[in-house]
Design an enzyme around this catalytic site. Sequence first.
Site, PDB file in Angstrom:
ATOM      1  CB  SER A 145      -0.888  -0.024   1.250  1.00  0.00           C
ATOM      2  OG  SER A 145      -1.467   1.225   1.497  1.00  0.00           O
ATOM      3  CE1 TYR A 158      -3.823  -2.306   5.194  1.00  0.00           C
ATOM      4  CE2 TYR A 158      -3.201  -0.109   4.464  1.00  0.00           C
ATOM      5  CZ  TYR A 158      -3.532  -1.420   4.169  1.00  0.00           C
ATOM      6  OH  TYR A 158      -3.572  -1.838   2.864  1.00  0.00           O
TER       7      TYR A 158
END
Length: 248
Positions: A145, A158
Site C-alpha cells: 500500500s 495498518y
Amino acid sequence: MSSKRLEGRVAVVTGASRGIGYFAAKKLAEEGAHIVAIARTVGGLEELDDEIRKAGGSATLVPVNLTDFDAIDRLGAAIFERWKKLDILVGNAGILGPTSPLGHVDPKKFDDVMKINVTANWRLIRSLDPLLRQSDAGRTVFLTSGAPHKCRAYWGPYSMSKAALEALVRTYVNETQKTNVQSMLVNPGPVRTGMRAKAMPGEDPMTLTHPSEISEDIVRFCLPECTQNGRLYDFPSKELRDFMQLAS
C-alpha cells in the site's frame, strides 16, 4: 502445445474469496495455473471454484483463517506431498484494522492486524520457501500500500504492518538472490474493495479501479519469463520502483 502461459504451474493465492485475490486467482487459472485458493469465506471460495471450473481451470479450496499458523505449516506439507514444488505465491490477504489515534488502539486489534498482514506472510514464506526453490521459476507477489510511506494520522496499525511486510519481502529477496525465486511488491492504490469501503465510507466506489483491472499485472510478475525482482510496482502510476536500493 498449450498457449496458456502458466500451464502446469501451481499457485497459492491468499484472500482469494473476494476483491483483488479473487480476480487474481481467476486470471492465473485462465492462464493454466492450478489455484490453491485460501480464504476464510467458504461461500466466496466455492463461487471462485465454480468460475474457474466453468472456464476449464482447476482449483483446490483451503478455507482457513491465516492466524491458524499450524494450518499454514500443514499447507506446505500437503503441497509437497501432491506436487513436490510450488511455482507462485500471491500474498494478498490483509485487514485494515482500527483507524483511531495510536493511544486509543485496542491491543488485541493491533495484534490481529500484525498477525494477518505480517506474521501470516512470514509463516507462508517459512512454510513454502522450500517448495518455491524447487520450481524452475518460483514467483512471489505481495500486496502492499501507499500507507507505510504516507503514515497518515489514525492509520497507525495498518501503516506499520505494511512497512513490516515490505521489510519482510526485501529481506526475502536478498536471501533468494542466487536462486530461481523472484519476489515483487504491488501497490494497487485505491481499488473498489470491501477494505477500501471500510476505510473511506463516504467515497463513491464507482470512481475507483475495479479489482479485476490489476489482475493482469499480478499475472505478469508470476510468469517464468518475468525478470523483475525486488521491485515495487505502483499500479496507479504504472511505475516500477527499485525498492532494494533503499537498503543499500
